[in-house]
Design a protein around this motif. Structure first.
Motif, PDB file in Angstrom:
ATOM      1  N   ASP A   2       0.859  -1.188   0.000  1.00 45.15           N
ATOM      2  CA  ASP A   2       0.000   0.000   0.000  1.00 45.15           C
ATOM      3  C   ASP A   2       0.891   1.232   0.000  1.00 45.15           C
ATOM      4  O   ASP A   2       1.531   1.554   0.991  1.00 45.15           O
ATOM      5  CB  ASP A   2      -0.892  -0.036   1.241  1.00 45.15           C
ATOM      6  CG  ASP A   2      -1.890   1.110   1.273  1.00 45.15           C
ATOM      7  OD1 ASP A   2      -1.768   2.031   0.449  1.00 45.15           O
ATOM      8  OD2 ASP A   2      -2.773   1.088   2.144  1.00 45.15           O
ATOM      9  N   LEU A   3       0.931   1.945  -1.140  1.00 45.17           N
ATOM     10  CA  LEU A   3       1.925   2.992  -1.329  1.00 45.17           C
ATOM     11  C   LEU A   3       1.400   4.401  -1.144  1.00 45.17           C
ATOM     12  O   LEU A   3       2.175   5.349  -1.190  1.00 45.17           O
ATOM     13  CB  LEU A   3       2.533   2.880  -2.739  1.00 45.17           C
ATOM     14  CG  LEU A   3       3.305   1.587  -3.017  1.00 45.17           C
ATOM     15  CD1 LEU A   3       3.720   1.545  -4.474  1.00 45.17           C
ATOM     16  CD2 LEU A   3       4.518   1.482  -2.117  1.00 45.17           C
ATOM     17  N   LYS A   4       0.092   4.572  -0.945  1.00 46.56           N
ATOM     18  CA  LYS A   4      -0.416   5.931  -0.840  1.00 46.56           C
ATOM     19  C   LYS A   4      -1.683   5.963  -0.001  1.00 46.56           C
ATOM     20  O   LYS A   4      -2.360   4.954   0.190  1.00 46.56           O
ATOM     21  CB  LYS A   4      -0.679   6.519  -2.226  1.00 46.56           C
ATOM     22  CG  LYS A   4      -1.716   5.768  -3.050  1.00 46.56           C
ATOM     23  CD  LYS A   4      -1.778   6.289  -4.468  1.00 46.56           C
ATOM     24  CE  LYS A   4      -2.909   5.646  -5.255  1.00 46.56           C
ATOM     25  NZ  LYS A   4      -2.804   4.196  -5.335  1.00 46.56           N
ATOM     26  N   GLY A  37       4.626   2.060 -13.433  1.00 43.97           N
ATOM     27  CA  GLY A  37       4.611   3.456 -13.039  1.00 43.97           C
ATOM     28  C   GLY A  37       5.498   4.269 -13.956  1.00 43.97           C
ATOM     29  O   GLY A  37       5.921   3.800 -15.016  1.00 43.97           O
ATOM     30  N   GLU A  58       2.059  -4.818 -14.510  1.00 42.71           N
ATOM     31  CA  GLU A  58       1.817  -4.016 -13.310  1.00 42.71           C
ATOM     32  C   GLU A  58       0.753  -4.709 -12.476  1.00 42.71           C
ATOM     33  O   GLU A  58      -0.260  -5.177 -13.012  1.00 42.71           O
ATOM     34  CB  GLU A  58       1.366  -2.606 -13.704  1.00 42.71           C
ATOM     35  CG  GLU A  58       0.729  -1.779 -12.609  1.00 42.71           C
ATOM     36  CD  GLU A  58       1.640  -1.549 -11.408  1.00 42.71           C
ATOM     37  OE1 GLU A  58       1.157  -1.702 -10.268  1.00 42.71           O
ATOM     38  OE2 GLU A  58       2.822  -1.222 -11.612  1.00 42.71           O
ATOM     39  N   ARG A  60      -1.195  -3.384 -10.135  1.00 43.28           N
ATOM     40  CA  ARG A  60      -2.386  -2.561  -9.958  1.00 43.28           C
ATOM     41  C   ARG A  60      -2.843  -2.082 -11.333  1.00 43.28           C
ATOM     42  O   ARG A  60      -2.464  -2.612 -12.343  1.00 43.28           O
ATOM     43  CB  ARG A  60      -2.068  -1.348  -9.076  1.00 43.28           C
ATOM     44  CG  ARG A  60      -1.484  -1.687  -7.715  1.00 43.28           C
ATOM     45  CD  ARG A  60      -1.088  -0.409  -6.996  1.00 43.28           C
ATOM     46  NE  ARG A  60      -0.407  -0.693  -5.748  1.00 43.28           N
ATOM     47  CZ  ARG A  60       0.884  -1.013  -5.645  1.00 43.28           C
ATOM     48  NH1 ARG A  60       1.640  -1.071  -6.725  1.00 43.28           N
ATOM     49  NH2 ARG A  60       1.422  -1.260  -4.471  1.00 43.28           N
ATOM     50  N   TRP A  64      -0.959   3.623 -10.756  1.00 42.73           N
ATOM     51  CA  TRP A  64      -1.787   3.760  -9.554  1.00 42.73           C
ATOM     52  C   TRP A  64      -0.995   3.603  -8.248  1.00 42.73           C
ATOM     53  O   TRP A  64      -1.542   3.733  -7.173  1.00 42.73           O
ATOM     54  CB  TRP A  64      -2.927   2.746  -9.592  1.00 42.73           C
ATOM     55  CG  TRP A  64      -4.104   3.145  -8.755  1.00 42.73           C
ATOM     56  CD1 TRP A  64      -4.503   2.569  -7.591  1.00 42.73           C
ATOM     57  CD2 TRP A  64      -5.025   4.207  -9.012  1.00 42.73           C
ATOM     58  NE1 TRP A  64      -5.629   3.192  -7.104  1.00 42.73           N
ATOM     59  CE2 TRP A  64      -5.963   4.213  -7.958  1.00 42.73           C
ATOM     60  CE3 TRP A  64      -5.148   5.163 -10.014  1.00 42.73           C
ATOM     61  CZ2 TRP A  64      -7.020   5.126  -7.898  1.00 42.73           C
ATOM     62  CZ3 TRP A  64      -6.199   6.064  -9.954  1.00 42.73           C
ATOM     63  CH2 TRP A  64      -7.113   6.043  -8.907  1.00 42.73           C
ATOM     64  N   GLY A  65       0.304   3.342  -8.351  1.00 40.77           N
ATOM     65  CA  GLY A  65       1.116   3.243  -7.148  1.00 40.77           C
ATOM     66  C   GLY A  65       1.686   4.593  -6.765  1.00 40.77           C
ATOM     67  O   GLY A  65       0.974   5.602  -6.672  1.00 40.77           O
ATOM     68  N   SER A  66       2.999   4.656  -6.575  1.00 40.09           N
ATOM     69  CA  SER A  66       3.641   5.894  -6.147  1.00 40.09           C
ATOM     70  C   SER A  66       3.574   6.996  -7.199  1.00 40.09           C
ATOM     71  O   SER A  66       3.654   8.177  -6.870  1.00 40.09           O
ATOM     72  CB  SER A  66       5.103   5.616  -5.786  1.00 40.09           C
ATOM     73  OG  SER A  66       5.178   4.778  -4.660  1.00 40.09           O
TER      74      SER A  66
END
Length: 403
Positions: A2-4, A37, A58, A60, A64-66
């Motif tokens: 979970d990056l954000k 990303g 990817e 996600r 949608w990550g960092s």
């Protein structure tokens, strides 16, 4: 991973720009890029431009990550000052790193011009002293950069106030920086990859890797296999999962963006990136639609639930600090978020092979505050490695500097 937390502006503004399929059948390709990303997109695009058969996966949705949480301040200045980097690795190596970052901004400008619609704009960068005791190191930094050809100006307290309306003991103005929308850039790059015959898959999780002398096999959580000659692990801060050796520490950074503001309300941030000498540092910039984007308040929190709970409080602190810097203007966060970032001991990234995996697995760990410019450099560095060419930054940006 979970990056954000919260509502990252780029994802809210742009939504899911393009649909990509999940991988459902075995695949063969020359180079597999693990990570969709901005880092993976820049590397995949560069490899495809050099004639390589590239596939991107990817776990996600794309970007949608960092990437969705990035504030995309594009600077040649590394979080580690030039003087400090020179004392650690020698002046020649430090200048090589700074000049590569400087050149990376031009490369990104060229890419933005080819792709269109990524909100790329050139800007200045003002690095101001947070306290009077920071003056000595700041003067040393200015003189070193000026002596070695960087386009910089010096402002004393009166000059900073007169030109930028900021109360600070002094500042270095750099004339080569930029800003952009990293989320849109990621989608544009991967759309181009598809048009050139590459492949992109999202919602596809790799859970096992086997690296042999002639190929790498990646297995998805659904039991699908990808056979490739070279693997590039560009999974952002989740890349550490594939290494037993700890190479960076995860931290959290916080940010918010305002509603669109009139030009006078943006103050110095209208066409200048602002950041300070204090650590962790406050930073500000504007967006293409005239919002103020403010970030900072970094901490060592690496637990998503704790990070989630801090977003609103940190955003209020950032609004107070930024408002004070801009002459006491009240600022209201519209969207606030937090993101995970990784910090290396020297502020430099890691690109290249690691002894744990052998010569067919390349890592792209563009860690620190220069993630996008580092990724731009890393694209050419890893392309050279795959093509068995020398690259001047391979040693400095490689794992061998860990000893």
């Amino acid at each position: 991973m979970d990056l954000k937390s919260g509502y990252p502006f780029w994802a809210v503004r742009n939504g899911l720009m393009q649909a990509f399929p999940a991988l459902q059948a075995d695949l063969h390709c020359e180079v597999l890029v693990l990570g969709g990303g901005i880092t993976g997109a820049l590397i995949a695009d560069h490899l495809a431009a050099h004639g390589h058969d590239v596939a991107v996966v990817e776990q996600r949705d794309i970007g949608w990550g960092s990437t969705a949480a990035s504030t995309a301040l594009l600077q040649y200045e590394i979080d580690t000052p030039l003087g400090e980097l020179a004392r650690r690795y020698g002046l020649e190596a430090a200048l090589l790193a700074y000049r590569a970052c400087d050149h990376a901004i031009d490369t990104l400008a060229t890419l933005a011009g080819e792709l269109h619609g990524v909100d790329f704009e050139n800007a200045d960068s003002l690095y101001y002293a947070s306290r009077r005791r920071d003056l000595g190191p700041l003067i040393e930094e200015f003189e070193l950069r000026q002596r070695h050809g960087f386009a910089v100006d010096w402002y004393d307290a009166a000059g900073v106030q007169a030109h930028y309306g900021i109360a600070a003991p002094a500042a270095i103005l750099s004339h080569h920086a930029a800003r952009m929308d990293p989320y849109r850039m990621t989608y544009r790059l991967l759309a181009r990859l598809l048009a050139q015959g590459g492949q992109v898959f999202d919602r596809t999780t790799i859970d096992h890797l086997t690296a042999g002398p002639r190929k790498v096999v990646a297995r998805t959580s659904d039991g699908v296999h990808i056979h490739c000659q070279q693997l590039v692990v560009a999974a952002g801060y989740a890349s550490q999962h594939w290494l037993r050796q700890r190479v960076a520490r995860n931290r959290s950074s916080y940010a918010f963006v305002t509603d669109p503001l009139p030009p006078e309300a943006l103050g110095a941030a209208r066409d200048t990136l602002l950041w300070e000498t204090a650590r962790p540092y406050l930073y500000l910039r504007s967006t293409a639609d005239h919002r103020l984007l403010v970030g900072g308040e970094d901490d060592a929190v690496d637990v998503p639930a704790r990070r989630d709970a801090l977003v609103d409080r940190k955003a209020r602190r950032l609004a107070t600090k930024a408002g004070r810097l801009l002459g006491g203007r009240p600022l209201q966060p519209t969207f606030a978020w937090a993101g995970t970032f990784a910090e290396t001991a020297d502020g430099l990234p890691f690109f290249g092979t690691h002894r744990q995996w052998g010569p067919r697995v390349q890592f792209a760990m563009a860690y620190g505050g220069n993630g996008i410019t580092y990724s731009t450099i890393g694209a050419s560095l890893l392309c050279a490695a795959i093509e068995r060419r020398r690259h001047p930054l391979a040693e400095l940006f490689g794992f061998q500097r860990l000893g």
